[in-house]
Design an enzyme around this catalytic site. Structure first.
Site, mmCIF file in Angstrom:
data_model
loop_
_atom_site.group_PDB
_atom_site.id
_atom_site.type_symbol
_atom_site.label_atom_id
_atom_site.label_comp_id
_atom_site.label_asym_id
_atom_site.label_seq_id
_atom_site.Cartn_x
_atom_site.Cartn_y
_atom_site.Cartn_z
ATOM 1 C CE LYS A 1 6.504 -6.274 2.607
ATOM 2 N NZ LYS A 1 5.751 -5.700 3.741
ATOM 3 C CE LYS B 1 1.194 -5.999 1.142
ATOM 4 N NZ LYS B 1 2.190 -6.596 0.237
ATOM 5 C CE LYS C 1 -1.099 -4.116 12.362
ATOM 6 N NZ LYS C 1 0.138 -3.820 11.647
ATOM 7 N N GLY D 1 0.814 -1.215 0.000
ATOM 8 C CA GLY D 1 0.000 0.000 0.000
ATOM 9 C C GLY D 1 0.845 1.261 0.000
ATOM 10 C CG ASN D 2 3.539 2.233 3.148
ATOM 11 O OD1 ASN D 2 2.750 3.096 3.522
ATOM 12 N ND2 ASN D 2 3.985 1.301 3.969
#
Length: 309
Positions: free
Chosen positions: A271, A209, A126, A10-11
């Site tokens: 990741k 994600k 979060k 997203g970044n």
């Protein structure tokens, strides 16, 4: 030809609609390079900056305008899926048109089931949305929101980050993929939902994600999970004089590095863990972590970090 789930960060998509339009144009070039090479792609993406932008705008309106409704995080997540998917879909279609490649593209609003008993719900971490004063945060706490002070800048709502359990629209995704449609799906990890006696119900949470991308890649039996991030290769001793970039990483070695704390919790660690979950299901699978512009080379083994079982 390989079936590849491509996870965009997203970044990398910018902090505003204008920045995102420029970013997706670059992303589309790399994505269409893979299409031109004969691969079948499924695209996923993050939404951290984008859902934050939407949530802040909605919270500001609710705070300052008497008639502005409160918009929950789950609805903001759905909005972010829509507008990121629209930009990606349009950019990929335009790039295909330039190259005279026939490729149907569809962005799917995607729900992802989570377990209401996931331990993450006991420890929300979060932060989302706008900053509030202590008095405002107290009123929101009384309404059921979990509020925490954020580095001296004010109070923010915090939500859980549970693991994904099931992709609700999986049958639709599979049908489209089988009919050669490039699908953009599980945006931002998917809209979190829980199963109730009345059916599925949205819940305010944030799903990683990369975990959802790994779940999707396993469900569609992809050959590769390709996670695109800010670096060309995974490294140990990152950002020190002893930094060592890794071209290959197997399951056992990755577990050793994780135990040593080599990968940052909020950055590379999820990741790596997502890649390990994917490749561990079937030994012939591969996962690759690299940046957008070295993706094609990385799939050929000439760049990036290739992760195997």
């Amino acid at each position: 030809m390989a079936k590849i789930v491509v996870a965009l960060g997203g970044n990398a998509l910018g902090q505003s609609p204008e920045e995102q339009l420029a970013a997706v144009s670059k992303a589309a070039t790399a994505i269409v390079d893979l299409i031109a090479a004969g691969h079948k792609l499924i695209i996923t993406h993050g939404n951290g900056p984008q859902v934050g932008m939407i949530k802040k705008a909605a919270d500001c309106a609710h705070k300052n305008e008497n008639n502005a409704p409160y918009i929950a995080l789950k609805e903001c997540g759905a909005m972010s899926q829509g507008y990121i998917g629209y930009h990606l879909q349009q950019a990929i279609e335009n790039e295909c048109c330039k190259r005279r490649i026939k490729q149907a593209v569809a962005a799917i609003t995607t729900q992802v089931e989570v377990d209401p008993d996931d331990p993450a719900f006991q420890h929300p971490t979060k932060p989302v949305g706008n900053f509030y004063t202590e008095a405002e945060a107290q009123r929101m706490s009384e309404q059921g929101f979990i509020m925490q002070e954020d580095a001296g800048r004010g109070y923010r709502q915090v939500v859980a980050s549970p693991l994904p359990v099931k992709i609700i629209e999986l049958k639709v995704i599979k049908t489209l993929v089988e009919n050669n449609v490039l699908v953009i799906t599980v945006g931002g990890g998917g809209i979190p939902v829980i199963k109730t006696p009345e059916g599925y119900q949205g819940i305010d949470a944030v799903i990683d994600k990369d975990n959802s991308s790994a779940l999707l890649a396993d469900a569609v039996d992809a050959d590769f999970l390709l996670i695109l991030t800010a670096v060309e290769k995974v490294a140990i001793n990152f950002n020190t004089p002893a930094q060592q970039n890794l071209s290959r990483l197997d399951y056992a070695t990755a577990e050793k590095y994780i135990a040593e704390g080599q990968f940052a919790k909020g950055s590379m660690l999820p990741k790596i863990q997502a890649c390990l979950n994917f490749v561990h299901q079937k030994p012939e699978r591969k996962a690759v972590i690299t940046n957008l512009f070295t993706a094609r080379e990385a799939l050929q083994g000439n760049n990036g970090t290739v992760i195997t079982d």
